[in-house]
Design a protein around this motif. Structure first.
Motif, short mmCIF file in Angstrom:
data_model
loop_
_atom_site.label_atom_id
_atom_site.label_comp_id
_atom_site.label_asym_id
_atom_site.label_seq_id
_atom_site.Cartn_x
_atom_site.Cartn_y
_atom_site.Cartn_z
N LEU A 1 34.09 39.50 45.73
CA LEU A 1 34.96 39.87 46.87
C LEU A 1 36.43 40.03 46.48
N ARG A 2 36.90 39.33 45.48
CA ARG A 2 38.29 39.28 44.72
C ARG A 2 38.32 40.38 43.95
N ALA A 3 37.34 40.61 43.33
CA ALA A 3 37.22 41.95 42.37
C ALA A 3 37.41 43.07 43.00
N SER A 4 36.56 43.34 44.09
CA SER A 4 36.71 44.51 44.94
C SER A 4 37.87 44.81 45.48
N ALA A 5 38.67 43.42 46.16
CA ALA A 5 39.99 43.85 46.45
C ALA A 5 41.04 44.02 45.59
N ALA A 6 40.80 43.62 44.33
CA ALA A 6 41.87 43.97 43.06
C ALA A 6 41.59 45.45 43.05
N GLU B 1 52.18 43.54 43.48
CA GLU B 1 52.23 42.03 43.58
C GLU B 1 50.75 41.43 44.37
N HIS B 2 50.41 42.27 45.26
CA HIS B 2 48.91 42.06 45.82
C HIS B 2 48.21 41.86 44.56
N LEU B 3 48.28 43.09 43.83
CA LEU B 3 46.94 43.10 42.68
C LEU B 3 47.27 41.94 41.87
N ALA B 4 48.32 41.53 41.39
CA ALA B 4 48.57 40.46 40.49
C ALA B 4 47.96 39.13 41.08
N ALA B 5 48.16 38.81 42.77
CA ALA B 5 47.77 37.81 43.19
C ALA B 5 46.30 37.83 43.37
N LEU B 6 45.67 38.94 43.25
CA LEU B 6 44.16 38.95 43.49
C LEU B 6 43.63 39.03 41.93
N LEU C 1 43.68 37.34 51.72
CA LEU C 1 43.44 38.65 52.18
C LEU C 1 44.04 39.18 53.56
N ALA C 2 44.06 38.20 54.41
CA ALA C 2 44.59 38.35 55.64
C ALA C 2 46.00 38.58 55.59
N SER C 3 46.73 37.89 54.59
CA SER C 3 48.07 38.48 54.21
C SER C 3 48.27 39.79 53.92
N ILE C 4 47.41 40.19 52.75
CA ILE C 4 47.50 41.37 52.26
C ILE C 4 47.17 42.55 52.99
N ALA C 5 46.19 42.37 53.97
CA ALA C 5 45.92 43.01 55.29
C ALA C 5 46.76 43.40 55.80
N ALA C 6 47.64 42.38 56.40
CA ALA C 6 48.94 42.55 57.17
C ALA C 6 49.88 43.37 56.61
N ALA D 1 36.39 41.92 55.59
CA ALA D 1 35.89 40.81 54.49
C ALA D 1 36.39 39.52 54.86
N LEU D 2 37.27 39.08 55.69
CA LEU D 2 37.59 37.89 56.08
C LEU D 2 36.51 36.96 56.65
N LEU D 3 35.56 37.69 56.94
CA LEU D 3 34.19 36.96 57.81
C LEU D 3 33.49 36.30 56.83
N THR D 4 33.48 36.68 55.41
CA THR D 4 32.58 36.23 54.50
C THR D 4 33.72 35.61 53.40
N ALA D 5 34.60 35.68 53.38
CA ALA D 5 35.50 35.01 52.39
C ALA D 5 35.78 33.45 52.55
N GLU D 6 35.93 32.70 51.35
CA GLU D 6 36.08 31.29 51.42
C GLU D 6 37.88 31.32 51.93
N PRO D 7 37.86 30.10 52.41
CA PRO D 7 39.22 29.94 53.32
C PRO D 7 40.58 30.39 52.52
N GLU D 8 40.59 30.12 51.08
CA GLU D 8 41.81 30.21 50.34
C GLU D 8 41.82 31.86 50.17
N LEU D 9 40.77 32.73 49.88
CA LEU D 9 40.84 33.90 49.87
C LEU D 9 41.01 34.65 50.97
N ALA D 10 40.31 33.94 52.04
CA ALA D 10 40.53 34.80 53.49
C ALA D 10 42.17 34.76 53.44
N ARG D 11 43.08 33.67 53.41
CA ARG D 11 44.22 33.74 53.79
C ARG D 11 44.96 34.81 53.04
#
Length: 172
Positions: free
Chosen positions: A51-56, A89-94, A149-154, A137-147
């Protein structure tokens, strides 16, 4: 005379001991804790990495789109620069640029439109698509990654709005 029966203090002590026992039992997941337990943990870890690789990859593709539009339409560069920096910066965080599952880089996005307003609208649509995918993707993400992804989606949703407004303000 002494009270007999259950006191509030003894009830709270028993409840605390029970809760502590439950927590310690739940935290004892070692290799021999339960059959298949490590398989589930490994599968969860693989899913999170995928999921992280796909988001990156999505962020890398989006960053390329920003760079293409800015290069094709220099008049948009001042408006796009802060959003492009945020995507970087989002790319670096991912975790930076990611390879596709087969080890090849993500496919290059299509070239920017020749009309400046159309290019900005296409970029806004891409930001919306990526933000919607991350929200799903938030529905299947672990809590840390979900937070994350939510921030980046916003941020992506805000970028889509700003790009739409920039398209309206930019001379044709």
């Amino acid at each position: 005379m002494r009270r007999t029966g259950t006191t509030r203090r003894s009830a709270l002590t028993a409840t605390g001991a029970f809760a502590l026992g439950a927590v310690l039992t739940g935290c004892g997941g070692g290799p021999d804790a339960a059959p298949g337990g490590t398989d589930a943990a490994a599968a969860s870890l693989r899913a999170a990495k995928a999921l992280r690789a796909s988001a990156a990859r999505d962020s890398a593709s989006l960053l390329t789109r920003y760079e293409q539009v800015a290069a094709a339409h220099p008049v948009t560069e001042p408006g796009l620069a802060p959003m492009g920096a945020a995507v970087r910066e989002h790319l670096a965080a991912l975790g930076g640029p990611a390879k596709a599952a087969g080890g090849s880089p993500a496919p290059a996005p299509p070239a920017a439109a020749t009309d400046v307003r159309a290019a900005l609208r296409e970029l806004a649509a891409e930001e919306r698509r990526v933000a919607d995918g991350r929200a799903t993707a938030l529905l299947t993400a672990e809590p840390e990654l979900a937070r994350l992804l939510a921030s980046i989606a916003a941020a992506g949703a805000a970028h889509a709005y700003l790009l739409t407004e920039l398209a309206k303000e930019t001379p044709a």
